[in-house]
Every structure is written in structure tokens, then in C-alpha cells.
Design an enzyme around this catalytic site. Structure first.
Site, PDB file in Angstrom:
ATOM      1  N   ASP A   1       0.848  -1.204   0.000  1.00 39.74           N
ATOM      2  CA  ASP A   1       0.000   0.000   0.000  1.00 39.74           C
ATOM      3  C   ASP A   1       0.880   1.250   0.000  1.00 39.74           C
ATOM      4  OD1 ASP A   1      -2.271   1.899   1.062  1.00 39.74           O
ATOM      5  OD2 ASP A   1      -3.294   0.006   0.668  1.00 39.74           O
ATOM      6  N   ASP A   2       0.369   2.326   0.492  1.00 37.83           N
ATOM      7  CA  ASP A   2       1.017   3.642   0.485  1.00 37.83           C
ATOM      8  C   ASP A   2       2.441   3.591   1.080  1.00 37.83           C
ATOM      9  OD1 ASP A   2       1.393   6.319   0.412  1.00 37.83           O
ATOM     10  OD2 ASP A   2      -0.375   6.858   1.590  1.00 37.83           O
TER      11      ASP A   2
ATOM     12  N   ASP B   1      -6.084   4.935  -5.474  1.00 35.70           N
ATOM     13  CA  ASP B   1      -6.693   5.678  -4.367  1.00 35.70           C
ATOM     14  C   ASP B   1      -6.931   7.142  -4.749  1.00 35.70           C
ATOM     15  OD1 ASP B   1      -7.596   6.139  -1.794  1.00 35.70           O
ATOM     16  OD2 ASP B   1      -5.814   5.364  -0.806  1.00 35.70           O
ATOM     17  N   MET B   2      -7.685   7.861  -3.952  1.00 32.05           N
ATOM     18  CA  MET B   2      -7.955   9.285  -4.183  1.00 32.05           C
ATOM     19  C   MET B   2      -8.457   9.840  -2.859  1.00 32.05           C
ATOM     20  SD  MET B   2     -10.382  11.776  -5.172  1.00 32.05           S
ATOM     21  CE  MET B   2     -10.568  13.032  -6.404  1.00 32.05           C
TER      22      MET B   2
ATOM     23  N   ASP C   1     -12.829   2.108   4.703  1.00 36.06           N
ATOM     24  CA  ASP C   1     -11.687   1.865   5.586  1.00 36.06           C
ATOM     25  C   ASP C   1     -12.148   1.225   6.878  1.00 36.06           C
ATOM     26  OD1 ASP C   1      -9.843   2.816   3.849  1.00 36.06           O
ATOM     27  OD2 ASP C   1      -9.522   4.744   4.835  1.00 36.06           O
TER      28      ASP C   1
HETATM   29  C1  DGJ Z   1      -6.925   5.434   2.067  1.00 34.81           C
HETATM   30  C2  DGJ Z   1      -7.340   4.026   1.779  1.00 34.81           C
HETATM   31  O1  DGJ Z   1      -8.712   3.878   1.936  1.00 34.81           O
HETATM   32  C3  DGJ Z   1      -6.557   3.088   2.679  1.00 34.81           C
HETATM   33  O2  DGJ Z   1      -6.968   1.773   2.473  1.00 34.81           O
HETATM   34  C4  DGJ Z   1      -5.089   3.244   2.397  1.00 34.81           C
HETATM   35  O3  DGJ Z   1      -4.797   2.822   1.101  1.00 34.81           O
HETATM   36  C5  DGJ Z   1      -4.690   4.697   2.596  1.00 34.81           C
HETATM   37  N1  DGJ Z   1      -5.512   5.592   1.852  1.00 34.81           N
HETATM   38  C6  DGJ Z   1      -3.250   4.894   2.199  1.00 34.81           C
HETATM   39  O4  DGJ Z   1      -2.887   6.200   2.229  1.00 34.81           O
END
Ligand code: DGJ
Length: 739
Positions: A361-362, A473-474, A541
Site C-alpha cells: 500500500d502507500d 486511491d484518491m 476503511d
Molecule cells: C486510504 C485508503 O482507503 C486506505 O486503504 C489506504 O490505502 C490509505 N488511503 C493509504 O494512504
């Protein structure tokens, strides 16, 4: 099937009919939308009767009898000829006049459909009706498109506005308008916020206008574009219900207006909020596609029509009908704190558990160690990953496990190389302070050169990583925008959405075998537009099983399980602090596209064994869980019971998820009535912990139901009890037996 008989158009699906006529004034009178009706010689029984003029109403024209547009159900309406309800089209000529009067000119019926310019839309077998309307005074045309998807009971609509000899400014161009000759409806929309998406919002419509819309620049977690309009006495299982949705990811608007005379008008399309589009002579504007369905079997019928339509006519490409892999996502396990060794250890643990994909992920790029920097710098962070993405990929291949990657292409951090180079690429009002969302700014993807850059860098990163999966993502909404519009059209929001579609089309198109998952801080852009490019979307989330059970059930009012990302995460839950059992978290998450969002390398033996078993169970049943037919189960108000059953198309297997929120002592057996089984076939009904087993016919299980074992809070050594404390869920397997 689409039929034209004299002045009548009749659009039939398997179970519905949609009828309208061309009046002698040229207006289109909406006559009926509802359960299928057979063909008739004439339909005058459905015409609005109007012989007597009401004192202060505005008559359309003396020669055409008593025709007052506000007293009619119409297919489309403009402004200024006596229909005072919300209009479907609003435009102004350069001389300031805004009166429009679009009347019938011609029609075409043909098989199939063409794409909508720059916008995603449904695909596949259908029949199309195209109606051309004309306003000869302002010299403009409207083309109404109707696409009939018979087997799904879906009709989609959109329209094109074309300027003739005069330049005009379009300030409203809705995709569909639906008038009903009555009031007395209730309306349900899906509303929420971050980590609390898809909450049911139910109202009774009264005279006036109700609006479900987004002004955030994305379809939003605040007001999803889906809308359910039902008879006051309709329920999940019975009664007349209409479903509406829009294939669009930007600012949208769904209106329901009950007029003074108790007629109901539904409008849906691009939000007129700060929408204004200039059309020069000969230019056209195409609206997004609106989707409509009707069911006389309650909201469940609407859900099933949408699920089938989304699976067969919205989601496309290599993954459309393919079983999705079980993934482990690094976010909640690591946040920004990881290095190659940590990732490899987690990926090894994931593979040993049976997971097929590890998603980084990020935090893998630029110098991103928190959310304050580096968006836009899509080159690998060599401090964390000294061998680059290709090095990581090589180590993953040895395990073996597939690599997935997180990206957020539409954004830029002020603290980034990209921003230093191109500060003017960020969306901002010059000379004013920036509004920040998660410390970041939007890139102006209405501009071609910005999009070209994004496509280049993202394509390059994806090629190097050879990722099999991408999470797109956004994480912020759109705020100050207007000064940057190249053509000062004041339709930045729409052009942003078109830019987003161009990016998605080019990036997903360059990697046809890669599985893409949409995300926007969870479910802030969960819509049919995204699903045309990405086969699944991260729903929220919030992975707390308690909130998720409701969230997923509500989302499934419109969206099928195969498009919903659902993860088992660590406890206490990072969003709510609540602790639920691993079994409960799995029971809820397995009714979507399953993932684990916790440090799989640090599980103890018992947890490892449990997760391995869960993944084995999921893989054995993934096709059923992702693509089966889901029915919400009804329980009387009892310990907060909630649940659903997912049934295979051949009805040979089904899985039930039962959730109960609070334990109340000394309750009688809960009665669980199933749905969707073959009535005359024998089934084994068994809880996953094997404590409850029954054999019964489908009709007994569905009509009479099963009285479940007594519920106890804690394990008490008794075999035949149901151990379900607060916030707990249990799975049941229903298997057809050989005769
Ligand atoms: C928001 C997403 O909903 C999360 O799952 C994760 O990917 C974060 N961004 C990462 O910054």
C-alpha cells in the site's frame, strides 16, 4: 424489445414495460413504467384526461386544446412553457433567453448501442431507441437514448444536446427524467461519511423537492448515486420498487419532486451545481448514462436486477467474471513503516496461509514516510526498497506470491519533486491560500499535458514492478477550481471527471491482465463509472465487523459482492477500537472480495491455523461467494440479528452469514428462514462449527425456517449450543444432497 405502434413507444424487458406517446403537440407523454403489460390496440386508458382549463394554469397553445405541461407526466421537460417543475434541460442563448420547447421530430430503433463520448457506459446486447426532438425557435436538438437490457430488466437513458445555428450555454442537462402520475412514495438513498459509508437514509416523499447529490467532485461517500423509490407499503420482499443509478463518478444529482398535484418527478444526472457548458453552433454535449429498473417483488428485485446488470454489462475485461484472488494488504500492518525484509517476511507468511497476492500500500515512493510528502513522485524509495520494485518482485516470485501496488495518480504533495517542477499543475486559485485535504493538492487532470505525464510515470512504475494488482486511491475532495479552466467553461468538475476517465482508460488499458481496485479514502468514489474500468472497489476503511455487516448489506442494495473489497483486519479495530473474534471478522468479510489487512507474520499458531482454514474455505467457495445471488434474511427484532444467504446459480450450494450484535440472556430459539433454494430438493444445513446440523427440503428451510440452537455467550462445554457473544457472526453451509 422496443415497439412503435402509431404514436406509442413500448419498451419491454422480461418483467417490465415502459410506455410513452407522442402527443399532437409533439411532446412526449410518459404513460407507464412498471410490471410487464401485454400489447394493447390502443393505450388511451393511460392518457392524462384534460378537457377543462384550470383558472391560473398556463396553457401550452390555444390550438392544441387544454394542454398544460405542468399537468402531464412527461419524458423530458425544459423551461418556460408552463411546466413549473424541476427541468431536465436548462440553457441560455447569448441574448439571455432561456425558453425551450423540444418536440418530436424523428426516431430510430436498432440493435446494440454506441459508446458515449469520453464517458464510460454499459456494454453488451441490448436494443436502442433514439428519439430526436427539436426546438425550431432556438434551433437546438435533443436526442434521447433508451437502451433496453431485456434479461436484466434494466432500461438505461441518456441524452445529447446539440446547438444549431446559435451558441448556447447549457446549465443543466440531466440524463433521465421519470414522471409518475402519483405521489405516496418513499425513497431510500445511501449516505455516509469516511469510515461510515452506505448508511440507509429513508424518507417519505412529500410535496417539494428532495435532492441526493454530491458537490465534492467525486460521487462521494456522502450521497451515493443509487436511489430506491418504493410504494409506501413495499418491503424488501414485496411491493413495487424502482431503482435508479448513474454511470458517473463526479458531481451528481438525483432529485425527486412531488408536485402540488401530487405527481412525482425523478431526475438524475450531472449536478447543475457550478455546471455550465458552452455549445457553439453544431457542437453537442452528451450526458452520462442513467440506469433504471422496476420490480414488483420489493427492493430485493431491484438489487438482483442491478447485480446482474453490473456483472454482465458494467464490469468488463479479463477479470469481469474471474474469481478474484485472496490478498494481504500492508496498510494497517505497516502504515509507512516498512522495508524490503519486513515486506518479504509478511509476503512469505501470506503465501503460507494460502493468500495469492500481497499488496504494498502507500509509502513505497519518493521520500514518503508519512502523509505529508511525495505524492506525484512515482519513483521507488530506495531507502526502504534498496533493490527497487523489480528487486522486490524477484523476491516475491521466489516465494511465490503475486505483488500488488498502491497508487494515487490524481494527487500531488507540496513537498514533492513534481510540485517543485510544476506548481501550476496543482488545482488552486492563484493568489489565495490553498485548501488542503490530507496535506495534498489535486493535479489539474483537465489538462492534457498533466494527464500525459501521469500516464507516463505510472505506466513506468507499473511496468517495473510487474504488479498483478493495482489499488487506485484518491484521498481528497475537490475545492477551489474555477480559475484554472482553460476555456473558462465553469464545468471544471465535469472536465475533471472526463480527465479521470481518460487516465483510467489509458492506464487500465495498458495493463489488461492486471486487476484494478478503485478506492477513495474507502468508499468515496464507489460508483458505476469506476466499475466500467476497475472490477472492484474498496468499500470502506472501516473493517470493524459490526459496522461492516450493515455497510455491506446496505451496499448490496445495488452493488454485487464481486465488486466490494472486504478485509479481515487486526483487533482492536483501528477505526472503532472494537474487538470482535477472528471468525466473526471472516464471516462478514468473506461475503465480498476477501483480503487480510493485518501483520500476517506476527500471528500466533492458533491464529495461523484459523486463517489458513478460512482462506481454504474461501477459495473453495469463492465463485459462490463472489458471484452467487445474495438475499437479505429477515429476522424479527431479536438481539440485533442480521444476515444474508448467497446461493449458487444452480442452487446446489448456499452460504449463510448470521450476525448478532448484542447478547441477551434467556432467549428462545431464533428462527432463520432461508431464501433462493430449490423447493423440492433436500439440503444439509450445517453451521461452520458443525454444532448445528439438519436435513430438510428447500421449501421447509425457506418457508418454515430453522429454529437455531440456543445462544450462549461463552463456551460452556455443551455441544448443541450456538456460542455467539456480543458482536459476533457465524457461517452456515447449505448443501444440496444427492437423491
Ligand atoms: C486510504 C485508503 O482507503 C486506505 O486503504 C489506504 O490505502 C490509505 N488511503 C493509504 O494512504
Amino acid at each position: 424489445m422496443i415497439k412503435k405502434q402509431n404514436d406509442i413507444f413500448k419498451l419491454d424487458t422480461k418483467n417490465t414495460s415502459y410506455i410513452f406517446r407522442v402527443m399532437n403537440t409533439g411532446h412526449l407523454e410518459q404513460l407507464y413504467y412498471g410490471a410487464f403489460v401485454s400489447d394493447n390496440d390502443g393505450y388511451d386508458a393511460l392518457y392524462e384526461k384534460s378537457e377543462v382549463e384550470y383558472a391560473n394554469s398556463v396553457l401550452y397553445c390555444k390550438d392544441s386544446g387544454v394542454v398544460s405541461l405542468e399537468q402531464l407526466c412527461l419524458e423530458i421537460s425544459g423551461v418556460g412553457r408552463g411546466d413549473f417543475r424541476e427541468a431536465a434541460v436548462d440553457l441560455t442563448l447569448d441574448d439571455g433567453s432561456y425558453v425551450t420547447d423540444f418536440v418530436f421530430n424523428s426516431y430510430k430503433i436498432y440493435d446494440g448501442k454506441r459508446e458515449i463520448n469520453g464517458l464510460p457506459s454499459s456494454f453488451g446486447d441490448c436494443t436502442t431507441l433514439e428519439i430526436q426532438l427539436e426546438d425550431t425557435v432556438i434551433d437546438a436538438k435533443l436526442t434521447l437514448f433508451y437502451h433496453v437490457f431485456e434479461a436484466c430488466d434494466i432500461i438505461t437513458r441518456h441524452m445529447t444536446v446539440t446547438a444549431g445555428g446559435k451558441t448556447l450555454t447549457l446549465t443543466r442537462a440531466m440524463s433521465a427524467m421519470m414522471d409518475f402520475p402519483r405521489g405516496n412514495f418513499k425513497l431510500m438513498t445511501l449516505c455516509g461519511t469516511w469510515a461510515d459509508e452506505m448508511q440507509k437514509n429513508e424518507i417519505e416523499l412529500k410535496r417539494g423537492v428532495f435532492c441526493n447529490d454530491s458537490k465534492l467532485g467525486v460521487s462521494s461517500n456522502q450521497h451515493n448515486p443509487f436511489m430506491l423509490l418504493s410504494d409506501k407499503n413495499a418491503s424488501e420482499k414485496s411491493g413495487d420498487c424502482y431503482g435508479f443509478n448513474l454511470v458517473y463518478s463526479g458531481n451528481h444529482c438525483e432529485m425527486a419532486e412531488v408536485s402540488a398535484q401530487n405527481r412525482t418527478r425523478v431526475l438524475l444526472g450531472i449536478n447543475p451545481f457550478h455546471f455550465s457548458h458552452r455549445l457553439n453552433s453544431g457542437e453537442s454535449f452528451e450526458t452520462p448514462e442513467a440506469v433504471m429498473t422496476f420490480s414488483s417483488c420489493g427492493s430485493e428485485g431491484v438489487s438482483h436486477a442491478f447485480h446482474k446488470f453490473i456483472r454482465e454489462h458494467i464490469v468488463r475485461g479479463a477479470w469481469a467474471k474471474k474469481q478474484r484472488p485472496v490478498l494481504v494488504n500492508s496498510w494497517e500492518a505497516n502504515y509507512f513503516d516498512f522495508d524490503e525484509e519486513k515486506l518479504v517476511a509478511q509476503a512469505k507468511a501470506a503465501a503460507a496461509l494460502g493468500a495469492e497476492l500481497y499488496v504494498l500500500d502507500d509509502g513505497w515512493f519518493g521520500k514518503r514516510n508519512d502523509d505529508k510528502s511525495s505524492l506525484g513522485d512515482w519513483f521507488v524509495n530506495l531507502e526502504k526498497l534498496p533493490n527497487g520494485l523489480d528487486g522486490l518482485q524477484r523476491r516475491f516470485a521466489e516465494i511465490p506470491i503475486k505483488l500488488g501496488l498502491w497508487i494515487e495518480p490524481e494527487m500531488v504533495s507540496v513537498d514533492s519533486e513534481l510540485y517543485k517542477l510544476h506548481p501550476d499543475w496543482a488545482v488552486a486559485v492563484r493568489g489565495s491560500h490553498f485548501t488542503m485535504g490530507r496535506n495534498q493538492l489535486l493535479l489539474d487532470i483537465t489538462r492534457g499535458e498533466v494527464r500525459d505525464y501521469i500516464v507516463d510515470v505510472i505506466t513506468n512504475a507499473l511496468k517495473t514492478s510487474r504488479a498483478s494488482y493495482i489499488k487506485w486511491d484518491m484521498n481528497r475532495n475537490i475545492a477551489e477550481v474555477f480559475w484554472l479552466c482553460e476555456e473558462h467553461n465553469s464545468d471544471f468538475y465535469h472536465r475533471y471527471t472526463l480527465g479521470f476517465y481518460d487516465l483510467m482508460r489509458r492506464i487500465t488499458g495498458a495493463f489488461p491482465d492486471v486487476l484494478f481496485e478503485g478506492c477513495s479514502a474507502g468508499g468515496n468514489r464507489f460508483d458505476l463509472g469506476v466499475l466500467c474500468y476497475m472490477p472492484q472497489i474498496w468499500l470502506s476503511d472501516n473493517t470493524d465487523a459490526h459496522r461492516r455487516a450493515a455497510l455491506q448489506q446496505n451496499a448490496s442494495m445495488c452493488y454485487p459482492q464481486s465488486v466490494m473489497g472486504a478485509h479481515v483486519s487486526a483487533c482492536p479495530c483501528h477505526q472503532t477500537g472494537r474487538t470482535t473474534s477472528l471468525e466473526t471478522r471472516f464471516a462478514v468479510a468473506c461475503s465480498g472480495v476477501l483480503g487480510y489487512e493485518l501483520d500476517v507474520a506476527s500471528l500466533d499458531n492458533a491464529q495461523r491455523e484459523a486463517v489458513s482454514q478460512q482462506i481454504r474455505f474461501y477459495k473453495e467457495n469463492a465463485n459462490l461467494l463472489q458471484f452467487g445471488t445474495i438475499y437479505p434474511l429477515s429476522f424479527e427484532e431479536f438481539d440485533g440479528a442480521q444476515g444474508w444467504i448467497i446461493v449458487a446459480p444452480n442452487k446446489e450450494k448456499a452460504i449463510v452469514m448470521l450476525y448478532q450484535s448484542t447478547f441477551v440472556a434467556n432467549r428462545r430459539s431464533l428462527v432463520m428462514r432461508l431464501e433462493g433454494l430449490a423447493k423440492d430438493k433436500k439440503y444439509r444445513f450445517e453451521s461452520i462449527d458443525k454444532r448445528e446440523t439438519h436435513t430438510a427440503t428447500g421449501d421447509l428451510l425457506c418457508r418454515a425456517g430453522v429454529r437455531l440452537n440456543q445462544r450462549v455467550m461463552l463456551e460452556n462445554g455443551e455441544e448443541k449450543v450456538r456460542v455467539m457473544g456480543d458482536y459476533s457472526a457465524l457461517l452456515y453451509e447449505i448443501t444440496q444432497m444427492q437423491p
